[in-house]
Design an enzyme around this catalytic site. Structure first.
Site, PDB file in Angstrom:
ATOM      1  N   ASP A  25       0.817  -1.223   0.000  1.00 43.30           N
ATOM      2  CA  ASP A  25       0.000   0.000   0.000  1.00 43.30           C
ATOM      3  C   ASP A  25       0.849   1.271   0.000  1.00 43.30           C
ATOM      4  O   ASP A  25       0.460   2.284   0.588  1.00 43.30           O
ATOM      5  CB  ASP A  25      -0.971   0.017   1.196  1.00 43.30           C
ATOM      6  N   LYS A  64       1.941   2.156  -5.173  1.00 44.75           N
ATOM      7  CA  LYS A  64       2.595   1.657  -6.390  1.00 44.75           C
ATOM      8  C   LYS A  64       1.724   1.869  -7.622  1.00 44.75           C
ATOM      9  O   LYS A  64       2.228   2.187  -8.684  1.00 44.75           O
ATOM     10  CB  LYS A  64       2.871   0.151  -6.267  1.00 44.75           C
ATOM     11  N   GLY A 118      -3.962  -4.587  -4.036  1.00 46.82           N
ATOM     12  CA  GLY A 118      -4.952  -3.556  -4.299  1.00 46.82           C
ATOM     13  C   GLY A 118      -4.260  -2.331  -4.854  1.00 46.82           C
ATOM     14  O   GLY A 118      -3.516  -1.674  -4.144  1.00 46.82           O
ATOM     15  N   HIS A 119      -4.430  -2.076  -6.127  1.00 46.93           N
ATOM     16  CA  HIS A 119      -3.795  -0.913  -6.738  1.00 46.93           C
ATOM     17  C   HIS A 119      -4.876   0.088  -7.153  1.00 46.93           C
ATOM     18  O   HIS A 119      -5.736  -0.229  -7.967  1.00 46.93           O
ATOM     19  CB  HIS A 119      -2.959  -1.320  -7.959  1.00 46.93           C
ATOM     20  N   GLN A 171       2.093  -6.192  -3.032  1.00 49.72           N
ATOM     21  CA  GLN A 171       2.423  -6.180  -1.602  1.00 49.72           C
ATOM     22  C   GLN A 171       3.695  -5.355  -1.374  1.00 49.72           C
ATOM     23  O   GLN A 171       3.882  -4.379  -2.085  1.00 49.72           O
ATOM     24  CB  GLN A 171       2.556  -7.602  -1.024  1.00 49.72           C
TER      25      GLN A 171
HETATM   26  P1  IMP Z   1      -2.621 -12.857   2.244  1.00 52.51           P
HETATM   27  O1  IMP Z   1      -1.681 -12.325   1.217  1.00 52.51           O
HETATM   28  O2  IMP Z   1      -4.065 -12.632   1.897  1.00 52.51           O
HETATM   29  O3  IMP Z   1      -2.326 -14.272   2.623  1.00 52.51           O
HETATM   30  O4  IMP Z   1      -2.403 -11.994   3.601  1.00 52.51           O
HETATM   31  C1  IMP Z   1      -1.201 -12.078   4.362  1.00 52.51           C
HETATM   32  C2  IMP Z   1      -0.807 -10.698   4.894  1.00 52.51           C
HETATM   33  O5  IMP Z   1      -0.422  -9.860   3.815  1.00 52.51           O
HETATM   34  C3  IMP Z   1      -1.939  -9.965   5.613  1.00 52.51           C
HETATM   35  O6  IMP Z   1      -1.372  -9.200   6.667  1.00 52.51           O
HETATM   36  C4  IMP Z   1      -2.481  -9.031   4.548  1.00 52.51           C
HETATM   37  O7  IMP Z   1      -3.114  -7.902   5.109  1.00 52.51           O
HETATM   38  C5  IMP Z   1      -1.198  -8.665   3.827  1.00 52.51           C
HETATM   39  N1  IMP Z   1      -1.409  -8.254   2.440  1.00 52.51           N
HETATM   40  C6  IMP Z   1      -1.667  -9.039   1.387  1.00 52.51           C
HETATM   41  N2  IMP Z   1      -1.781  -8.317   0.255  1.00 52.51           N
HETATM   42  C7  IMP Z   1      -1.577  -7.041   0.604  1.00 52.51           C
HETATM   43  C8  IMP Z   1      -1.528  -5.812  -0.136  1.00 52.51           C
HETATM   44  O8  IMP Z   1      -1.678  -5.759  -1.350  1.00 52.51           O
HETATM   45  N3  IMP Z   1      -1.269  -4.694   0.591  1.00 52.51           N
HETATM   46  C9  IMP Z   1      -1.047  -4.740   1.927  1.00 52.51           C
HETATM   47  N4  IMP Z   1      -1.080  -5.852   2.653  1.00 52.51           N
HETATM   48  C10 IMP Z   1      -1.334  -7.001   2.003  1.00 52.51           C
END
Ligand code: IMP
Length: 428
Positions: A13, A16, A40-41, A222
């Protein structure tokens, strides 16, 4: 221009999406190489807002876009996102979007498992996005994934589906979940397979196509601190988020990537659980959340907010060979009286300039801060670094000095136009 990786240097977040969109004009192709629809972009372009979770941001600028082999694809979400963007006037066809045929697929049973395992963890939950990302990556290393190329032959598909359901149904029985019906899942896949296949291409054909392009951007999802090995494990995502992951998941050989640009938010945020040394559980943290609209694009959850943590960022910079940095959301700090930067940690009387991997030590870190004065004025419409308030420039220089990097672009608002290019070489 050259081939570059763009990645977040914190917990995701970092903004990007805007930067990828801003730089897209200089590129012939944009490639996603890891993660899935947990990303999430948000992109604001020509007065419109687009929210992407699985599609490469390059599509907004009609650039050749690739979902690379390292991405886990929920085919239903993918088709929905394609249709939503098409309705919004974005051109998406197999001519400008290709999906590597060795991408693994995410199904409803991955999502079920993600939810159940999280619930069972109670207070120790990771706080995943609930999209089935972790279980889908587990199936890749467990060698039971269904990949896009398996959709091309019904006998192969049936065999692969039987194989994966054999495992999941045993697991589900143990966890008290209903059995997954082979026929139901097969029908669901058959209904959409032709559309998915129309976008897919052999990953090696994509490699060759990309090698014919002059300027390719590899778009990370991420952030570095969520890397499954080098992040704040176990509070991480399930893919490798560092720049090196672009070689594995981006259908491209290592030699073809020239540099990595890192994206840094001017403060720190995190969604989900896990250590966060500079977290502010007070009115300052709340101010950052409101001012920065820190609500997750994918899950709608509030993001935790805190001061800029240079100790964490330095590790991300080193591990991903960052040569150039983009600083985002500097305007969110416009109204602050004082701004703190964490330079190192005091852990039980010992000073660390990085966050150690030991969870017991992470739980007792005390951040050591340097403080700078705020600038107390709006920077939203400023176009040149020299026109920024003196204290804003001091804050930027302090980050550069502590992290040992150059900030080449500064984002001062969500729109493309709210961007200061400090070093024009970056966009050439
Ligand atoms: P997962 O990727 O859904 O398995 O989540 C694992 C961890 O990564 C959690 O803390 C999510 O909130 C975090 N996470 C996954 N994708 C994103 C992203 O695009 N932005 C921020 N945090 C993320």
């Amino acid at each position: 221009m050259s081939n570059i990786v763009i990645m977040g240097l914190q917990w995701g977040d970092e903004g990007k999406g805007k930067l990828v969109d801003f730089l897209s004009n200089s590129f012939d192709a944009v490639v996603r190489f890891q993660g899935g629809h947990n990303a999430g972009h948000t992109i604001k372009s020509k007065g419109k807002t687009y929210k992407l979770s699985i599609l490469p941001s390059g599509l907004i600028q009609n650039k050749y876009s690739v979902i690379g082999s390292g991405v886990v694809v929920d085919p239903f979400t993918l088709l929905k996102e394609i249709k939503t963007l098409q309705k919004a006037g974005i051109n998406i066809t197999p001519n400008n979007l290709n999906i590597a045929d060795n991408c693994s697929l995410i199904f409803s049973f991955h999502k079920d498992l993600d939810a159940l395992l999280e619930n069972n963890k109670g207070e120790k939950k990771i706080g995943t996005t609930g999209r089935g990302i972790g279980p889908a990556y587990e199936d890749i290393v467990g060698r039971r994934s269904i990949r896009i190329c398996d959709l091309m032959n019904e006998d192969v598909l049936s065999e692969r589906l039987k194989n994966i359901l054999y495992f999941h149904n045993i697991l589900r029985a143990g966890l008290g979940l209903d059995k997954v019906s082979f026929n139901l899942i097969l029908k669901e896949i058959l209904d959409i397979k032709d559309e998915i296949i129309s976008y897919s291409k052999d990953s090696f054909d994509i490699t060759r196509k990309l090698s014919s392009k002059k300027n390719v951007m590899f778009e990370g999802a991420q952030g570095a601190l969520l890397d499954v090995t080098n992040g704040t494990y176990p509070f991480v995502t399930s893919s490798h988020t560092l720049s090196s992951s672009a070689f594995v998941g981006g259908c491209t050989p290592m030699s073809s990537i020239d540099k990595t640009i890192g994206i840094l938010k001017a403060y720190t945020t995190r969604v989900g659980s896990g250590p966060f040394p500079t977290e502010l559980n007070d009115e300052v943290g709340n101010f950052l959340k409101l001012e920065g609209a820190e609500i997750g694009t994918v899950t709608g959850r509030d993001r935790r907010c805190g001061w800029f943590d240079a100790a964490l960022v330095k590790k991300a910079i080193t591990l991903s060979s960052i040569k150039s940095v983009v600083l985002t959301k500097l305007d969110v700090l416009d109204k602050m009286d004082k701004i703190k930067i964490c330079t190192s940690y005091d852990i039980d009387g010992k000073i660390y300039d990085y966050l150690p991997n030991r969870i017991d030590l992470q739980n007792i870190v005390k951040p050591i801060y340097e403080e700078v004065a705020g600038w107390k004025s709006s920077i939203r419409n400023i176009k040149k670094i020299e026109d920024l308030p003196e204290n804003a420039i001091k804050y930027i220089r302090k980050i550069e000095e502590i992290c040992g990097i150059n900030i080449d672009i500064i984002s001062t608002g969500p729109d493309r136009s709210e961007t200061i290019v400090v070093n024009p070489e970056v966009i050439k």
